[in-house]
Design a protein around this motif. Structure first.
Motif, mmCIF file in Angstrom:
data_model
loop_
_atom_site.group_PDB
_atom_site.id
_atom_site.type_symbol
_atom_site.label_atom_id
_atom_site.label_comp_id
_atom_site.label_asym_id
_atom_site.label_seq_id
_atom_site.Cartn_x
_atom_site.Cartn_y
_atom_site.Cartn_z
ATOM 1 N N GLY A 50 46.256 30.013 37.364
ATOM 2 C CA GLY A 50 45.806 31.769 37.050
ATOM 3 C C GLY A 50 46.098 32.192 35.563
ATOM 4 O O GLY A 50 45.261 33.663 36.349
ATOM 5 N N LEU A 51 45.821 31.637 34.893
ATOM 6 C CA LEU A 51 45.481 32.182 33.072
ATOM 7 C C LEU A 51 43.401 31.973 33.396
ATOM 8 O O LEU A 51 42.414 33.165 33.285
ATOM 9 N N PHE A 52 43.175 31.517 34.439
ATOM 10 C CA PHE A 52 41.369 31.467 34.271
ATOM 11 C C PHE A 52 40.927 32.450 35.870
ATOM 12 O O PHE A 52 40.271 33.351 35.942
ATOM 13 N N VAL A 53 41.868 32.215 36.691
ATOM 14 C CA VAL A 53 41.319 33.640 38.035
ATOM 15 C C VAL A 53 41.611 34.444 37.289
ATOM 16 O O VAL A 53 40.944 35.694 38.745
ATOM 17 N N ALA A 54 42.985 35.002 37.312
ATOM 18 C CA ALA A 54 42.733 36.472 37.007
ATOM 19 C C ALA A 54 42.397 37.371 36.357
ATOM 20 O O ALA A 54 41.897 38.716 35.868
ATOM 21 N N ARG A 55 41.278 36.903 35.440
ATOM 22 C CA ARG A 55 40.611 37.274 34.957
ATOM 23 C C ARG A 55 38.865 38.233 35.882
ATOM 24 O O ARG A 55 38.500 38.727 35.876
ATOM 25 N N TYR A 56 38.732 37.532 36.955
ATOM 26 C CA TYR A 56 38.055 37.686 38.466
ATOM 27 C C TYR A 56 38.217 38.750 39.618
ATOM 28 O O TYR A 56 40.372 38.144 39.785
ATOM 29 N N ARG A 57 37.602 39.141 40.411
ATOM 30 C CA ARG A 57 38.652 39.877 41.302
ATOM 31 C C ARG A 57 37.622 40.036 43.131
ATOM 32 O O ARG A 57 36.382 39.356 42.595
ATOM 33 N N ASP A 58 37.582 40.512 43.597
ATOM 34 C CA ASP A 58 37.441 40.163 45.273
ATOM 35 C C ASP A 58 36.948 38.537 44.703
ATOM 36 O O ASP A 58 37.723 37.754 45.139
ATOM 37 N N ILE A 59 35.886 38.745 45.800
ATOM 38 C CA ILE A 59 34.790 38.114 46.566
ATOM 39 C C ILE A 59 34.987 36.419 44.973
ATOM 40 O O ILE A 59 35.617 35.312 45.470
ATOM 41 N N LEU A 70 45.063 51.876 36.244
ATOM 42 C CA LEU A 70 46.426 51.143 35.368
ATOM 43 C C LEU A 70 46.113 50.952 33.856
ATOM 44 O O LEU A 70 47.136 51.274 32.845
ATOM 45 N N GLU A 71 44.710 50.211 33.447
ATOM 46 C CA GLU A 71 45.075 50.233 32.176
ATOM 47 C C GLU A 71 44.976 51.218 31.057
ATOM 48 O O GLU A 71 45.508 51.012 30.276
ATOM 49 N N PHE A 72 44.513 52.931 31.590
ATOM 50 C CA PHE A 72 44.999 53.690 31.409
ATOM 51 C C PHE A 72 46.226 54.084 30.565
ATOM 52 O O PHE A 72 46.723 54.230 29.497
ATOM 53 N N MET A 73 47.077 53.900 31.616
ATOM 54 C CA MET A 73 48.462 54.319 31.776
ATOM 55 C C MET A 73 48.724 53.279 30.671
ATOM 56 O O MET A 73 50.279 53.384 30.510
ATOM 57 N N GLY A 74 48.099 52.584 29.843
ATOM 58 C CA GLY A 74 48.315 50.854 29.488
ATOM 59 C C GLY A 74 49.636 49.558 29.957
ATOM 60 O O GLY A 74 50.397 49.179 29.194
ATOM 61 N N VAL A 75 48.641 49.985 31.672
ATOM 62 C CA VAL A 75 49.626 48.866 31.671
ATOM 63 C C VAL A 75 48.398 47.504 31.746
ATOM 64 O O VAL A 75 47.243 48.008 32.491
ATOM 65 N N PRO A 76 49.107 46.324 31.626
ATOM 66 C CA PRO A 76 47.987 45.100 31.799
ATOM 67 C C PRO A 76 47.695 44.833 33.118
ATOM 68 O O PRO A 76 48.249 43.674 32.985
ATOM 69 N N ALA A 77 46.305 44.793 33.218
ATOM 70 C CA ALA A 77 46.118 44.450 34.571
ATOM 71 C C ALA A 77 46.388 43.049 35.202
ATOM 72 O O ALA A 77 46.555 42.749 35.889
ATOM 73 N N ARG A 78 45.397 42.534 33.978
ATOM 74 C CA ARG A 78 45.372 41.144 34.178
ATOM 75 C C ARG A 78 46.632 40.089 34.213
ATOM 76 O O ARG A 78 46.875 39.100 34.794
ATOM 77 N N ARG A 79 48.054 40.108 33.245
ATOM 78 C CA ARG A 79 48.995 40.298 33.196
ATOM 79 C C ARG A 79 50.360 40.866 34.524
ATOM 80 O O ARG A 79 50.594 39.462 34.719
ATOM 81 N N VAL A 80 49.982 41.382 35.167
ATOM 82 C CA VAL A 80 50.348 42.384 36.142
ATOM 83 C C VAL A 80 50.006 41.279 37.550
ATOM 84 O O VAL A 80 50.834 40.295 38.074
ATOM 85 N N LEU A 81 48.977 41.083 37.538
ATOM 86 C CA LEU A 81 48.182 39.398 38.456
ATOM 87 C C LEU A 81 49.154 38.611 38.346
ATOM 88 O O LEU A 81 48.895 38.200 38.776
ATOM 89 N N LEU A 82 48.265 37.874 37.020
ATOM 90 C CA LEU A 82 48.483 36.350 36.382
ATOM 91 C C LEU A 82 50.128 36.551 36.859
ATOM 92 O O LEU A 82 50.720 35.456 37.670
ATOM 93 N N PHE A 83 51.076 37.515 37.041
ATOM 94 C CA PHE A 83 52.411 36.948 37.424
ATOM 95 C C PHE A 83 52.378 36.737 38.860
ATOM 96 O O PHE A 83 53.202 36.084 39.638
#
Lengths: 311, 112
Positions: free
Chosen positions: A97-106, A194-207
């Motif tokens: 997850g630490l690796f793939v959470a950096r990528y999106r979609d395909i 989402l990130e403008f609102m201060g939510v770390p998107a990558r961490r949300v996806l990682l969880f």
């Protein structure tokens, strides 16, 4: 209102499953596997909420299953092996997850696919360790220190799968209702906001990813204990494809969807394979096409629409 | 759309052309590989590994990375045959870790 509807349907479904398993004992095995797969698909559903499709989720299932197969000879206690399978699945989920959470979609989908194929190749090629495509037979299991008779064991596995399915279903419902679960939908629509609102998107996806890996590991442990045999096939891309298939078939709208999909899938497969042995894959493919074209909400979508118009 | 280009049509043509190229590739590869119904899956994973390593939309880059991955596999067959199948993915993961946009890709600006 839909809360009560969902809870009622879940209880109804659980009772129906128990009745079917009691009335047709041979289906107990099929239903246990279906529930286990439903738990894994629940993990896919979490990622679908974020708009990401993992084409390699079977790797966590395989890790859970092989954990059971490797450890069973030394430690046959099923009630310990099950959490260990989940634990190893979670651990791998965190690393991957630490690796793939950096990528999106395909990229997200294909990286998962690639990593699951790496696991498959290793399971297949390291013959000395994994016995290759022959697979490993799971040694006799004990439950709370006793080794039950075959019939009892089948019932215990069925009950375990059902209990875990309900537990994880509730967990996923609570999680999707929480702010962190809501943020998943934000990743799907527009992540930058989402990130403008201060939510770390990558961490949300990682969880979400780690949670889904935990469910994959649990499902794998259940599958290994039920079928008593593990092969690298569990990690192959067709297994991952099957999980995504079930997710679409069941519908992503509710935590019930994966289980509806899994039970429908396994039953269609069992009966189609019995009736038309040569064409069951074609039938499954046709069903999937029909669902995508005519019922994008899956089985859950059809069911909830029906019930809503009536009440 | 606003510029008078029919997006659906362009997608359709691109998809058709892509499928034609894939069929052509299959025809070229068939004499040297074994043909089984599942041959497509193995190939699509490998193809994606090549494209992702090169960077999406990089045509010359794809040729270079296909060579890189193909040679990498051949070298692995000689030195560590068990891990031959894993090599393309290891190359892809290694490249994406350092350059998320691929070897020849251009970083995209994020939409708000």
């Amino acid at each position: 209102m839909s809360r009560h509807l969902e809870a009622g349907l879940a209880v109804l479904g659980a009772v129906a499953l128990v009745l079917v398993a009691w009335a047709a004992p041979w289906l107990k095995f099929v239903l246990t596997l279906a529930l286990a797969k439903g738990i894994a698909v629940l993990g896919i559903l979490l990622l679908l909420r974020a708009g990401q499709v993992s084409f390699g989720h079977a790797m966590f299932l395989a890790v859970g299953a092989y954990t059971v197969a490797f450890l069973a000879p030394e430690m046959p206690e099923a009630l310990l092996l099950l959490p260990l399978g989940a634990l190893f699945g979670t651990a791998l989920g965190l690393v991957v997850g630490l690796f793939v959470a950096r990528y999106r979609d395909i990229f997200f989908g294909m990286l998962n696919l690639a990593l699951s194929m790496v696991l498959y190749s290793l399971l297949e090629k390291l013959y000395a360790l994994t016995k290759g495509t022959d697979g490993i037979r799971v040694a006799g299991l004990t439950f709370g220190g006793v080794q039950p008779a075959r019939e009892t064991q089948e019932w215990i596995m069925f009950a375990l799968a059902l209990g875990l399915a309900l537990g994880f279903g509730l967990l996923v419902r609570a999680y999707l209702g929480s702010p962190m679960g809501r943020a998943l939908a934000g990743i799907k629509t527009r992540e930058t906001r989402l990130e403008f609102m201060g939510v770390p998107a990558r961490r949300v996806l990682l969880f979400a990813y780690v949670l889904s890996a935990c469910m994959g590991g649990t499902a794998g442990a259940l599958v290994a204990m039920t079928s008593r045999h593990v092969t690298p096939q569990l990690a192959y891309w067709t297994s991952s494809g099957e999980l995504v298939f079930i997710a679409i078939l069941g519908g992503a709208g509710s935590a019930l969807g994966p289980f509806l999909g899994a039970v429908a899938f396994e039953l269609v497969r069992v009966y189609a394979a019995a009736q038309v042995a040569d064409a069951w894959q074609m039938i499954l493919g046709g069903v999937l096409l029909a669902v995508i074209l005519f019922a994008p909400g899956g089985v859950w979508g059809i069911l909830s629409a029906r019930l809503k118009t009536r009440t | 759309m606003a510029m008078g280009i029919d997006a659906t049509r362009v997608t359709l043509l691109t998809f058709t052309f892509g499928a034609a190229l894939a069929a052509f590739g299959g025809a070229l590869a068939s004499p040297t590989t074994s043909l089984v119904p599942g041959v497509g899956a193995q190939t699509i994973v490998l193809s994606f590994a090549v494209v992702a390593t090169a960077g999406l939309g990089q045509i010359e880059g794809a040729a270079v990375s296909a060579l890189l991955i193909g040679l990498g596999r051949s070298v692995a067959v000689y030195f560590a045959p068990e891990f031959e199948v894993v090599v393309p993915y290891i190359i892809m993961v290694a490249v994406l870790l350092v350059r998320p946009q691929g070897l020849f890709g251009v970083p995209e600006t994020r939409r708000v």
